[in-house]
Write an enzyme that holds these catalytic residues in place. Structure first.
Site, PDB file in Angstrom:
ATOM      1  N   HIS A   1      15.798   4.491 -10.585  1.00 24.96           N
ATOM      2  CA  HIS A   1      16.270   5.140  -9.358  1.00 24.96           C
ATOM      3  C   HIS A   1      17.794   5.093  -9.257  1.00 24.96           C
ATOM      4  O   HIS A   1      18.435   6.092  -8.893  1.00 24.96           O
ATOM      5  CB  HIS A   1      15.647   4.472  -8.132  1.00 24.96           C
TER       6      HIS A   1
ATOM      7  N   ASN B   1       0.824  -1.205   0.000  1.00 21.70           N
ATOM      8  CA  ASN B   1       0.000   0.000   0.000  1.00 21.70           C
ATOM      9  C   ASN B   1       0.861   1.259   0.000  1.00 21.70           C
ATOM     10  O   ASN B   1       0.507   2.273  -0.626  1.00 21.70           O
ATOM     11  CB  ASN B   1      -0.916   0.005   1.224  1.00 21.70           C
TER      12      ASN B   1
ATOM     13  N   ARG C   1       1.932   2.096  -3.478  1.00 26.56           N
ATOM     14  CA  ARG C   1       0.829   2.574  -4.315  1.00 26.56           C
ATOM     15  C   ARG C   1       0.414   3.993  -3.981  1.00 26.56           C
ATOM     16  O   ARG C   1      -0.114   4.705  -4.837  1.00 26.56           O
ATOM     17  CB  ARG C   1      -0.392   1.652  -4.166  1.00 26.56           C
TER      18      ARG C   1
ATOM     19  N   HIS D   1       3.158   6.308  -9.913  1.00 24.56           N
ATOM     20  CA  HIS D   1       2.493   5.005  -9.807  1.00 24.56           C
ATOM     21  C   HIS D   1       1.495   4.804 -10.934  1.00 24.56           C
ATOM     22  O   HIS D   1       1.405   3.700 -11.506  1.00 24.56           O
ATOM     23  CB  HIS D   1       1.783   4.877  -8.455  1.00 24.56           C
TER      24      HIS D   1
END
Length: 515
Positions: free
Chosen positions: A426, A381, A384, A391
């Site tokens: 990243h 979660n 997200r 996202h």
């Protein structure tokens, strides 16, 4: 005293008593009416808040149903569900979550605590400088160094933006008008677009960063803008090409192609999903824009004082002794707090202030750039809800397209692929930004992050898991700050002596003795 006077006095006392009773009774009625009015006002306020929350929940539920439905009852239901799946993200007018939370005095007090901490950093820096040097010193040499060569950044960014605006748009337009049904012409247009994208948004930014040896902040600006423009242009191509093909299949219908102004608006609005039309606000609140830019500036000063007071004195080792395992562990835990502050500052300055400022200037009404990730009880979660803008792009163009192209319901494999791409990007940002290769971000993201995503999944609902998530965030940020700072100073104390591959990819902090 006569009997008449006595009666008169008693009557007057009775009158005063009755008047006092009446006055008290009226005061009681007044207070009761005031309480009733206050109660009605509170009830109306609570009802309005509940209605907003309910409306938002229903909207999110409808959007979730329209994009995540995979069960089909019959052939007609399957066709309708596929149509909904193709609709993609739905934009609606809504405020940012922190703007709503800051209307609550208790949440606003926490915000005030962070402001007080900023002033405390300023006071401590001034006090230390006065004690050490006998005068007040408040210079920002670190800022001047980190944001150096801004003129190079400006002209390089201008070239990248100009290409992104004109290149993909005109190539797709020529293809749509002349060759949507010709395979070889389609291949020529695709190869031309790939070559142009690779040259201007792939090789050119890297050459600018390496050739001009830009300082860290200027490097991050170029590289992050490179990634943003790549994602924007891909979304435009991904959303426009199917629409052009559908329009070309209808021979009796004229070709519908998006306007250049809509594409230009998309390049600056705070979303990575292209639409010709977005929900818009009726007016611009320029005071809101100004406040957000001031908050961004304050966040930069906050970051400066965190680095100067909490990071640089610890990791700038001028002694002749190598780091021991004990000192390394102590520095890891010491870096956890400033690392978490840097994470919070990055979230607040960019995902809230920066995106809301541009959304307000462009009257972009959908302000859901993040959700309540701080309440997450699972890392699934958290991933997200931390950054909704990125996202959404990864979900619609990575996860969902992978499932559709593979032809199988390989959700776990799609999740792993999305994690791998995100971890590589990243790591690319950190490698180019800092000027050295040290795959800490890749290992924590693609390794530990994937494990946490599946281990701490949405079935974890206890508040204990929220505590565990925050502990992991603190430790993870401490690891990032500590290891990257050690490598930064190791690169200074023990510069490279060669240009071989292993020389470039081997971290200097592993072998540097600071002598």
């Amino acid at each position: 005293m006569s009997t008449h006077d006595t009666r008169h006095t008693r009557g007057r006392g009775a009158t005063h008593t009755e008047n006092g009773s009446v006055t008290q009774h009226e005061d009681h009625h007044t207070r009761t009416r005031d309480m009733e009015r206050m109660k009605e006002a509170v009830i109306r306020h609570v009802q309005s808040r509940l209605n907003e929350v309910l409306e938002r929940a229903l909207t999110d539920s409808i959007q979730s149903l329209s994009t995540h439905t995979h069960t089909h009852t019959d052939q007609t239901g399957s066709t309708n569900n596929r149509h909904k799946l193709e609709q993609g993200k739905v934009f609606i007018a809504r405020c940012s979550l922190l703007d709503e939370l800051f209307e609550i005095s208790h949440i606003r007090t926490i915000y005030h605590m962070f402001i007080a901490a900023l002033f405390l950093f300023i006071m401590s820096t001034l006090a230390v400088d006065y004690i050490d040097q006998g005068r007040l010193v408040l210079d920002f040499d670190l800022f001047y160094y980190a944001f150096g060569q801004l003129s190079t950044v400006v002209w390089a960014w201008t070239l990248m933006l100009s290409y992104t605006l004109l290149g993909p748009y005109h190539v797709l337009r020529v293809w749509g008008e002349r060759a949507p049904r010709s395979r070889w012409r389609t291949c020529v247009c695709a190869l031309t677009l790939c070559a142009a994208q690779t040259s201007m948004l792939g090789i050119f930014p890297v050459c600018v960063v390496l050739h001009y040896q830009l300082p860290p902040a200027s490097r991050f600006i170029i590289i992050l803008e490179q990634i943003r423009l790549v994602m924007k242009s891909y979304s435009f191509i991904r959303e426009t090409a199917p629409a052009v093909l559908r329009s070309a299949a209808q021979k009796n219908k004229s070709l519908h192609y998006p306007s250049l102004s809509s594409y230009l608006y998309f390049l600056f609005c705070p979303t990575l999903i292209y639409r010709e039309v977005y929900p818009r606000n009726p007016s611009i609140r320029w005071n809101y824009v100004g406040k957000n830019f001031l908050k961004i500036l304050a966040s930069l000063f906050y970051l400066y004082f965190i680095l100067v007071r909490l990071c640089i004195p610890v990791f700038r080792n001028n002694s002749n002794q190598p780091f021991s395992s004990r000192s390394l562990i102590l520095m890891l835990f010491h870096a956890a707090f400033p690392g978490m502050l840097i994470l919070m500052l990055g979230f607040y300055a960019f995902l809230h202030c920066w995106l809301n400022a541009f959304a307000e200037m462009l009257r972009f009404a959908d302000r859901m750039f993040y959700k309540d990730w701080w309440n997450s009880t699972s890392f699934a979660n958290y991933y997200r809800t931390w950054n909704i803008v990125v996202h959404d792009w990864l979900y619609y163009y990575g996860y969902r397209d992978f499932i559709r192209l593979s032809g199988h319901n390989l959700r776990s494999m799609a999740t792993l692929c999305v994690f791998a791409v995100s971890a590589l990007v990243h790591e690319y940002v950190f490698t180019m930004g800092f000027g050295f290769f040290y795959p800490v971000m890749f290992c924590t993201f693609a390794g530990i992050g994937v494990v946490f995503n599946f281990a701490m999944n949405d079935s974890r609902k206890s508040p204990v898991w929220n505590i565990i998530m925050w502990m992991c965030l603190f430790i993870g940020q401490g690891v990032h700050v500590c290891l990257y700072c050690l490598e930064w100073y190791a690169q200074i104390h023990c510069p490279r002596t060669g240009t071989s591959f292993w020389e470039l990819v081997t971290p200097r902090s592993w072998t540097c003795n600071y002598q």
